[in-house]
Structures are given as C-alpha cells and as structure tokens.
Motif scaffolding. Structure first.
Motif, PDB file in Angstrom:
ATOM      1  N   GLY A  11       0.950  -1.345  -0.009  1.00 41.69           N
ATOM      2  CA  GLY A  11      -0.088  -0.004   0.203  1.00 41.69           C
ATOM      3  C   GLY A  11       0.848   1.211   0.159  1.00 41.69           C
ATOM      4  O   GLY A  11       1.539   1.579   0.916  1.00 41.69           O
ATOM      5  N   GLU A  34       2.788  -1.057  -4.383  1.00 41.41           N
ATOM      6  CA  GLU A  34       1.578  -0.434  -4.737  1.00 41.41           C
ATOM      7  C   GLU A  34       1.095  -0.727  -5.941  1.00 41.41           C
ATOM      8  O   GLU A  34       1.731  -0.705  -7.095  1.00 41.41           O
ATOM      9  N   ALA A 205      -2.849  -1.300   3.139  1.00 41.46           N
ATOM     10  CA  ALA A 205      -3.549  -0.994   1.847  1.00 41.46           C
ATOM     11  C   ALA A 205      -4.923  -0.183   1.964  1.00 41.46           C
ATOM     12  O   ALA A 205      -5.725  -0.147   0.911  1.00 41.46           O
ATOM     13  N   THR A 344      -4.860   0.112   9.225  1.00 42.64           N
ATOM     14  CA  THR A 344      -6.279   1.019   8.403  1.00 42.64           C
ATOM     15  C   THR A 344      -6.951   1.792   9.578  1.00 42.64           C
ATOM     16  O   THR A 344      -6.749   1.923  10.572  1.00 42.64           O
TER      17      THR A 344
END
Length: 527
Positions: A11, A34, A205, A344
């Motif tokens: 990510g 990525e 991500a 996240t």
C-alpha cells in the motif's frame, strides 16, 4: 529468484509511505508495493485538511486530541506540505443551538484552542459567509497537500535504503507454519510475476486492507464509506470553513491553492472499487452547503471525486457516521500469523502516529530496539513531490524559462521543462500511463479544462520525445480523459456542459478516440 525483504509494506498511500520512512529512520529499510500509483486510494481522495481536532470534540475526544497533537508535529516536520490557513466553525440560523453552546467547553476539554468571533467580525474575515451566521469560532485548522506529503515521505525512505515497486498487484499471500512465507505480485509494466520472501508484512492497503488480509486467510470487518467532494474553479475562502454542528454531509470547505474543496458525503458501498461521485451526491452537497455560503449555489465546479474511508467495525456500530474515525493496528498473531500486521482507518492528519505505532510493533517482532524519530526529524522536501504545489510551476516558468520552454498546461502554467523533470524523476517506473503519472505529480489536468486540452499537448510532447509510440499514446490519453470525465460528469451544467461537448467533438472528431485500443489498460474497477 525470490526478492528478500526484511519488511514488505503493501500500500502506497500516506500511511504506507509513512511506515516506510519511520522504519528506514530506525535502520530498517523496506520494500513498498503499490498496485497503482502513490496516493491512488483515499490518501488522494480527501479534503486535504489538517484537522485541529475541533471536528471531533463532541463525538471522539481521543481522535480530537490526536489531531491536535499530530497537527502540531506536522507543522514542524513538513512545513512545505502545509498552508497554515486557520479555520472557522460557523453556525447558521436553524442549527442546533445546544451544540453551538457546548462547543467551546468541548474544545477546552480536549485542550483545543478556539476563539469566539461575532457574526459581523467573521463575515469581515470571510465575506462569502451567509448573513444568517449566528455563531463562529476560530480554530487552528490548515490545508495540507497529501500528494506532496506522501511523495516526500517516500523519497526520504528511498534515500535511506528503501525501495518501491509501483503498479505491482499482489496476487497471492502464501503461509506456512503460522507465518507468511511468500508474497507474489505481478509487475503491471512487464506482466512478469515476482516473489517476495519477507520477515514481516505490513498491510497498509487502506480500503483494500480487508482484501489483502483475506489472501493470508485473516479477516478484518471493514465498512466502506464513500465520500464525494467537489472542486470549485476559484478559491472561495482564505480559511478552512466548517459547519458548527454534528458531523454531517457538506459541512467542510477547504482552500487548496487556487481552488476550494467542498464535501463530503458518507455512502456505504459494498466494495472499495465501487466508489464514484454521483449527480445525487453533488446536488445534495451544494443544496446543503449553500446555507453556510450562498455563493456555493452559483459558483462553477470543475470536478467531483470520491474516496473510500475504511472503517473498522466493532460492537454494534453499523452506520458509517457512527463508526469511529480512529485507526486500527491489528497484530494478526490473533489469526495465527506472527509476522503479519495491518494498519487501517484513521485520518490524513494522524498518518504519522499510525506509522509510529506500526513501526513500534514491527520492531518489537524483529527484536530491534530503535526509537521513533519522526516526531522531530523533518521530512525533507523532495524533487519527487515539489511540482504538486499550486503556483510553483508558473513561478518557475517566469523566473527561469528558456525561450523554447513552451507551456503545455495553460490552466496551471505547467511548462515542457517541468514535464521533462517529472519524467526524469519517474525513472523506469513510468507505470501503465505516463500521462496519468505526470498528472499525479503536478497540477496537470487539475485546472478548468480538466485535461481536455493539456492532455492532448502533453501526449504530443511524449511522442516527440520518444516516450510513446504506436497507438499507446492515444490509449493513454483516452484513459486519462475518461478518468477526468468521471470527475466532471456529475457537475455538468451551463458553461462546463458546453466545454465538455467541445472536448468530445475534438477528441472523437479529430482523433477517433472512441475507437482507441483498450488492451493497454485494465479497468479501474478491476484494479
């Protein structure tokens, strides 16, 4: 032959690049993968707001304090990315007066500075505000360039020994004996498959974190909240302007260079790829925001865009507005995988703290005793991120231009020499679309024409310089224009509608673009 990496980060948003820099400063260089380009997800689909924390004083005191503290740190370590505009919270007739009355004490509870302004004073500061303003407070909000922030973090990590692979889609995560042993990815440029054998995997991500976790057999209960934002042609205010009420749609206007960004909405979608700005959302934003600033009903909008907030569900929370905007750091030892970590949720303002906590966990797993340095170590301004700054390209052209340095993007005054400098910085990672990569690293395509005219000129330049051949340039241009079309189709009326008709006539009448070969690109939905 497998690629060995002590830490693999999946990510390339602001969190992933922040983790890469944090670990590099601790002597742990990482490989970052990525699948598209830097900031392709929510890190590039937000207001660009550096929160003072005032927005969360009623709903989430912990988030409010984090925003205040991190805002102060980011002003010190990344001043080149921040326009210290200041901010306002304003209430208009009909807003909840109890909330208005409680606001200053809630700010005090979280040690967030706020100063009361009378309606006449605030309208003198921001003339576009409604004459129906009944209360206003000044706070310490600011605007931040998320693209420059991520690129500067990435650039610094690379100078410290890190590496990055863009357009690298993870296709499989193989586990064995309670650990991730191998991660397979496909290079989008060559189509070749590669294998990484990492000691630790960091899943950064964003909205796709749950999908990456699934590949490893782990589970994260995520809710995907799509938010739509509108870009005005002109800058409407000098300061960030927030509606003084509980968090709702269309209650933040953020200045960014020569434009302002208005939003947002909160619409639950079933997949992070299913995120699109819609006509209904655009209409709703303008209808609601005009109570705060009547000019927003008649101003010209040049683009709409959207991003997906990955919200980690816990307890009974099921509505996007009721789920915490805090971040979640997950040690997948809970799922039987000792070398797998997910970070996240959270906000752009708190990315550095998210990276610090993640790096702490990674170092603990690696047995490394190295303190975090990102609280005090400045993020160096980089050649990689410099051209995202509004006004830099025109200043450069006026001050240093050569006689033959033509302007290729007239809206944002981006010259041929700047485009060439960006191409040189890209190196061999041009991605599937060089035109799109140039747009992400500059102001190209962000002005009133939205790439309609500059896209054509730059594609011609790329052909002249030998960067494109055959039909590829037409295909890249088509993909670029279609992406921009997605952004301005929800806000087409009046003059912009006529401009869009002209662009369609040019591209289809002159280039037969509707017939361009699609095989160079996969669908954005499939990425």
């Amino acid at each position: 032959m497998a690629i060995e990496a002590r830490v693999l980060i999946i990510g390339g948003g602001v969190t992933g690049t922040g983790v890469a820099r944090d670990l590099a400063l601790r002597g742990v260089p990482c490989l970052l993968l990525e699948k598209r380009d830097i900031n392709a997800g929510a890190s590039g689909g937000n207001h660009g707001l550096l929160h003072s924390g005032a927005r969360y004083v009623a709903s989430d005191m912990e988030a409010a304090v984090e925003c205040r503290e991190e805002g102060e740190i980011l002003r010190r370590i990344s001043p080149q990315c921040i326009e210290d505009t200041g901010g306002l919270f304003v209430a208009v007739q009909g807003d909840d007066e109890d909330y208005v009355a409680d606001f200053p004490s809630l700010c005090t509870r979280s040690s967030i500075p706020s100063r009361k302004l009378d309606p006449a004073e605030v309208r003198e500061l921001e003339p576009a505000l409604s004459d129906r303003v009944i209360a206003a407070y000044a706070v310490e909000d600011a605007a931040v360039d998320p693209f420059m922030l991520s690129l500067d973090n990435l650039s610094h990590s690379l100078t410290l020994g890190g590496s990055v692979q863009r357009n690298a889609r993870v296709t499989a995560v193989e586990t064995e004996g309670g650990r991730i042993r191998r991660v397979r990815f496909v290079d989008g440029n060559s189509g070749a498959e590669h294998v990484v054998e990492p000691e630790i995997v960091v899943n950064a991500a964003g909205a796709w974190a749950g999908l990456v976790a699934e590949m490893a057999g782990a589970h994260i209960d995520l809710l995907y909240s799509s938010g739509c934002l509108l870009v005005t042609q002109d800058r409407i205010s000098r300061r960030v302007v927030n509606r003084l009420r509980k968090a709702s749609d269309a209650d933040i206007l953020v200045p960014g260079g020569t434009v302002s960004v208005l939003g947002t909405t909160s619409v639950t979608v079933d997949h992070p790829d299913h995120c699109r700005p819609t006509v209904e959302e655009a209409d709703r934003i303008i209808e609601d925001a005009r109570a705060m600033m009547p000019i927003l009903e008649t101003t010209r909008y040049i683009r709409a865009y959207s991003g997906v907030r990955p919200l980690v569900l816990s307890g009974d929370a099921g509505d996007a507005r009721s789920v915490s905007r805090g971040f979640s750091l997950i040690d997948h030892a809970r799922d039987g995988l000792d070398n797998f970590v997910t970070i996240t949720g959270g906000k752009l303002t708190t990315y550095r703290l998210m990276a610090e906590r993640t790096a702490d966990m990674v170092c603990a797993k690696l047995g490394i005793d190295a303190p975090c340095r990102t609280r005090t170590e400045p993020v160096p301004a980089s050649a990689m991120g410099m051209w995202t700054e509004p006004g830099r390209a025109p200043r450069n052209w006026v001050d240093r231009r050569a006689e033959d340095d033509l302007v290729l993007c007239e809206c944002e005054m981006v010259s041929r020499s700047v485009v060439d400098a960006i191409i040189a910085e890209l190196g061999d990672m041009r991605g599937r679309s060089m035109l799109k990569a140039i747009g992400m690293r500059s102001r190209v395509g962000k002005g009133p024409c939205q790439g309609g005219f500059c896209g054509l000129r730059i594609t011609g330049h790329l052909y002249d310089q030998g960067h494109l051949s055959g039909d590829r340039g037409i295909a890249e241009l088509k993909a670029f224009v279609e992406r921009r079309w997605r952004g301005f189709s929800p806000i087409l009326w009046g003059l912009p509608l006529m401009q869009a008709d002209l662009q369609e006539a040019l591209y289809c009448g002159m280039l037969d673009m509707e017939l361009a070969r699609p095989e160079y690109f996969e669908s954005e939905d499939g990425e």
